[in-house]
Motif scaffolding. Structure first.
Motif, short mmCIF file in Angstrom:
data_model
loop_
_atom_site.label_atom_id
_atom_site.label_comp_id
_atom_site.label_asym_id
_atom_site.label_seq_id
_atom_site.Cartn_x
_atom_site.Cartn_y
_atom_site.Cartn_z
N VAL A 317 4.94 -16.72 -7.13
CA VAL A 317 3.68 -16.01 -6.99
C VAL A 317 3.63 -15.26 -5.66
CG1 VAL A 317 1.19 -16.31 -6.66
CG2 VAL A 317 2.34 -17.49 -8.54
N VAL A 318 4.03 -15.93 -4.58
CA VAL A 318 3.98 -15.31 -3.24
C VAL A 318 4.84 -14.05 -3.20
CG1 VAL A 318 4.66 -15.61 -0.83
CG2 VAL A 318 3.46 -17.46 -2.03
N PHE A 319 6.05 -14.11 -3.75
CA PHE A 319 6.95 -12.96 -3.67
C PHE A 319 6.56 -11.86 -4.66
CE2 PHE A 319 9.35 -15.82 -1.08
CZ PHE A 319 10.02 -14.98 -0.20
N ALA A 325 2.17 -5.45 -3.07
CA ALA A 325 1.73 -4.83 -1.82
C ALA A 325 2.61 -3.67 -1.39
CB ALA A 325 1.66 -5.88 -0.71
N THR A 326 3.85 -3.63 -1.86
CA THR A 326 4.80 -2.64 -1.34
C THR A 326 5.27 -1.60 -2.35
OG1 THR A 326 6.64 -4.16 -1.80
CG2 THR A 326 5.68 -4.23 0.40
N VAL A 327 5.04 -1.82 -3.65
CA VAL A 327 5.62 -0.95 -4.67
C VAL A 327 5.16 0.49 -4.56
CG1 VAL A 327 3.84 -1.54 -6.38
CG2 VAL A 327 6.08 -0.70 -7.14
N ILE A 368 15.94 -20.81 -4.84
CA ILE A 368 14.72 -20.18 -4.32
C ILE A 368 15.02 -18.75 -3.86
CG2 ILE A 368 13.06 -20.23 -2.41
CD1 ILE A 368 13.04 -23.29 -2.71
N ILE A 369 16.16 -18.54 -3.18
CA ILE A 369 16.55 -17.18 -2.77
C ILE A 369 16.66 -16.28 -3.99
CG2 ILE A 369 18.45 -15.79 -1.84
CD1 ILE A 369 19.02 -18.10 0.10
N TYR A 370 17.28 -16.81 -5.03
CA TYR A 370 17.47 -16.04 -6.25
C TYR A 370 16.13 -15.68 -6.92
CZ TYR A 370 18.26 -15.26 -11.21
OH TYR A 370 18.22 -14.75 -12.48
N THR A 371 15.29 -16.69 -7.15
CA THR A 371 14.04 -16.43 -7.86
C THR A 371 13.08 -15.59 -7.02
OG1 THR A 371 13.17 -18.58 -7.11
CG2 THR A 371 14.18 -18.51 -9.29
N ALA A 372 13.04 -15.83 -5.71
CA ALA A 372 12.18 -15.02 -4.84
C ALA A 372 12.60 -13.55 -4.88
CB ALA A 372 12.22 -15.56 -3.42
N SER A 373 13.92 -13.32 -4.85
CA SER A 373 14.43 -11.94 -4.90
C SER A 373 14.05 -11.27 -6.21
CB SER A 373 15.96 -11.95 -4.74
OG SER A 373 16.33 -12.48 -3.49
N PHE A 374 14.14 -12.02 -7.30
CA PHE A 374 13.76 -11.45 -8.61
C PHE A 374 12.28 -11.12 -8.65
CE2 PHE A 374 12.12 -11.82 -12.91
CZ PHE A 374 13.01 -11.06 -13.64
N MET A 375 11.45 -12.02 -8.14
CA MET A 375 10.00 -11.86 -8.24
C MET A 375 9.47 -10.72 -7.37
SD MET A 375 9.22 -13.85 -10.57
CE MET A 375 10.03 -15.19 -11.44
N MET A 376 10.20 -10.36 -6.32
CA MET A 376 9.74 -9.23 -5.50
C MET A 376 10.35 -7.91 -5.96
SD MET A 376 11.96 -9.27 -1.96
CE MET A 376 11.60 -7.52 -1.76
N SER A 377 11.13 -7.96 -7.04
CA SER A 377 11.81 -6.73 -7.47
C SER A 377 11.84 -6.58 -8.98
CB SER A 377 13.23 -6.71 -6.90
OG SER A 377 13.99 -7.83 -7.35
N TRP A 378 12.85 -7.12 -9.62
CA TRP A 378 13.07 -6.89 -11.04
C TRP A 378 11.95 -7.45 -11.91
CZ3 TRP A 378 16.58 -4.06 -13.80
CH2 TRP A 378 17.58 -3.42 -13.04
N GLY A 379 11.29 -8.51 -11.45
CA GLY A 379 10.18 -9.06 -12.24
C GLY A 379 9.10 -8.03 -12.49
N PRO A 380 8.38 -7.60 -11.44
CA PRO A 380 7.30 -6.64 -11.64
C PRO A 380 7.76 -5.19 -11.80
CG PRO A 380 7.39 -7.29 -9.33
CD PRO A 380 8.38 -8.15 -10.06
N ILE A 381 8.79 -4.77 -11.06
CA ILE A 381 9.15 -3.35 -11.03
C ILE A 381 9.72 -2.87 -12.36
CG2 ILE A 381 10.36 -1.55 -9.76
CD1 ILE A 381 8.23 -3.15 -8.18
N CYS A 382 10.42 -3.73 -13.07
CA CYS A 382 10.92 -3.36 -14.39
C CYS A 382 9.77 -2.95 -15.30
CB CYS A 382 11.70 -4.52 -15.01
SG CYS A 382 12.30 -4.19 -16.68
N TRP A 383 8.69 -3.72 -15.28
CA TRP A 383 7.53 -3.40 -16.13
C TRP A 383 6.83 -2.14 -15.65
CZ3 TRP A 383 7.75 -5.46 -20.59
CH2 TRP A 383 8.27 -6.75 -20.76
N VAL A 384 6.78 -1.95 -14.34
CA VAL A 384 6.19 -0.71 -13.81
C VAL A 384 6.95 0.50 -14.33
CG1 VAL A 384 5.77 0.65 -11.72
CG2 VAL A 384 5.25 -1.80 -11.73
N LEU A 385 8.27 0.47 -14.20
CA LEU A 385 9.10 1.60 -14.63
C LEU A 385 9.02 1.82 -16.14
CD1 LEU A 385 12.21 1.12 -12.34
CD2 LEU A 385 10.74 3.13 -12.40
N LEU A 386 9.03 0.74 -16.91
CA LEU A 386 8.94 0.90 -18.36
C LEU A 386 7.61 1.52 -18.78
CD1 LEU A 386 10.57 -2.40 -19.70
CD2 LEU A 386 11.53 -0.10 -19.75
#
Length: 477
Positions: A317-319, A325-327, A368-386
């Motif tokens: 959730v945090v990431f 905040a940054t997209v 945690i490094i892996y999931t945090a990286s996904f959540m600040m990038s591919w998680g939300p941004i993929c849906w934004v781009l689609l």
């Protein structure tokens, strides 16, 4: 850019639509607390293999693929809002049916192949709801949102997905906490599934207070209602009329944009499909579906493993909030590329530790490094781009194909995880690391930056691509 300049109206309807994301997350993650009990109650008691268990854990994804495929038809013929109402009904039916699959036809405590099939049918029904919601809710938000805050608002959809996962982690932990393993395996898992009926009911009711999107209304020649919605969103009749004019222009019939799927060339469809496939091939849903079992393999007990899953959910959730905040400031491409690097580090780290049979806190750190990286990038941004890249006239069809591809990839990755782990844990996590690296190359080479552009302005990217392709073809001919 200050969100306070935008009306409460757009914020309210965005929050309603994001409940579809919350149910998406809830439905896909509820299995994490129940999958061990299902294995004991159904697959193990019937003498079935780990592959069958993997299919049972992933069966909802079959429905997600179906829901993704039919989402274009529903979205274009029934509207974005009404299709989400249908999804809410499917969530509700699935929640109660998955929790009590014996209802009407079977006796509780007497597992059978037929009961296993019925349970999977209920999960598939919920999956169809997820497929519909995952394709239509981001489109709904994207079509409603002003361009300058669209990335932020669509990212809230992914936040809702992660929040839904976090909520169900708490629910699963709360149900299991202090209970015996026997009670969890007999009764607790049923409450976990049935609990989803509550948010499904709330989602369905609130949707009756949400409007249809302006772009869908214009496509059905209902310009007056579209203008009314745009005015509420933008707060200015003049600006709303300008947006309405742009929408009508892009929806007008012409030889270059006939409404056929390939009207804007193949590249936009290929980019959408690859975005979806890479989001799954990096292995995120393995971490989500099998989180408690992964932590148990690190030495945690059943209760402790579910609590560690809650901690991981909070980090997610945090990431995701960082991405929100940054997209709209940093853009889509930088976030995706940084995220890919972080995911690669995390997965290669886990693979290396697995190869040397080292299990402990270091494994948790890399996860945690892996999931945090996904959540600040591919998680939300993929849906934004689609929600952004597909032109108005083909958005429903193209989104359906991209989301169906995403769920097909999800099903493949999730169902193959148990047998892959039996063969080699190091190889399994190493594969996800390689996919993370390839995802970065894909973004670098093929993804256009969409920050700050209207949906109508983005169409020129693909129109130019199609024109260039046609010119090249004529020269070759």
């Amino acid at each position: 850019m200050k969100t306070k300049n935008y009306s409460f109206y757009i914020i309210a309807i965005t929050l309603i639509a994001t409940l579809g994301g919350l149910l998406f997350g809830y439905d896909t993650a509820v299995i994490s607390g129940a999958e061990r009990s299902l294995q004991i109650y159904l697959t193990d008691s019937l003498g079935l293999s780990s592959f069958v268990h993997g299919l049972t854990v992933s069966s909802a994804l079959i429905g997600c693929i179906i829901g993704g495929f039919i989402s274009g038809y529903f979205s274009n013929n029934f509207g974005r809002r009404n299709s989400l109402i249908i999804a809410a009904v499917l969530f509700f039916i699935s929640a109660l049916g998955s929790g009590f699959p014996e209802f009407l036809f079977f006796t509780a405590g007497e597992p059978s192949i037929e009961l296993l099939i019925v349970f999977n049918i209920y999960r598939i029904i919920g999956g169809i709801g997820v497929g519909l919601a995952s394709a239509i809710a981001p489109v709904y938000i994207g079509e409603m949102a002003p361009a300058e805050i669209r990335g932020r608002l669509v990212s809230w959809y992914q936040f809702a997905v992660i929040l839904g996962m976090l909520v169900v982690y708490f629910v699963n932990w709360g149900i299991a906490n202090g209970q015996t393993a026997e009670w969890i395996n007999d009764t607790g898992w049923r409450y976990m599934f049935a609990s989803e009926a509550i948010p499904a009911l709330i989602f369905g009711v609130l949707l009756f207070f949400a409007p249809e999107t302006p772009r869908y209304l214009v496509s059905k020649n209902n310009d007056q209602k579209a203008l009314a919605v745009l005015t509420k969103v933008n707060g200015s009749v003049t600006k709303s009329k300008e947006v309405l004019s742009e929408i009508k222009q892009t929806l007008s019939t012409s030889s270059s944009s006939s409404g056929k799927l390939l009207s804007y060339g193949k590249i936009v469809i290929i980019v959408g499909i690859l975005l979806s496939v890479f989001q799954q091939f990096v292995g995120i849903n393995v971490a989500l579906y099998y989180a408690p079992r992964i932590f148990e393999s690190m030495g945690a007990g059943q209760d402790a493993s579910m609590l560690q899953t809650v901690v991981m959910g909070i980090i997610n959730v945090v990431f995701t909030i960082i991405a929100i905040a940054t997209v709209d400031k940093w853009g889509r491409k930088p976030l995706l590329m940084v995220g890919s690097i972080g995911m690669a580090i995390g997965m290669f780290g886990v693979a290396g530790l697995a190869y040397f049979d080292i299990i402990g806190v270091s494994t948790l750190v890399f996860i945690i490094i892996y999931t945090a990286s996904f959540m600040m990038s591919w998680g939300p941004i993929c849906w934004v781009l689609l929600s952004e890249i597909f032109p108005n006239k083909i958005r429903g069809q193209a989104m359906a194909i991209a989301v169906a591809a995403q769920w097909a990839a999800n099903f493949f990755i999730s169902s193959t995880y148990p047998p892959m782990m039996e063969f080699s844990g190091a190889m399994t996590y190493g594969f996800y690391g390689v996919m993370s690296v390839l995802s970065m190359v894909f973004v670098w080479k093929m993804i256009p930056e969409t920050k700050g552009k209207t949906l109508e302005q983005l169409e020129s990217i693909w129109s130019a691509d199609k024109s260039h392709t046609s010119t090249q073809s004529k020269k070759i001919g």
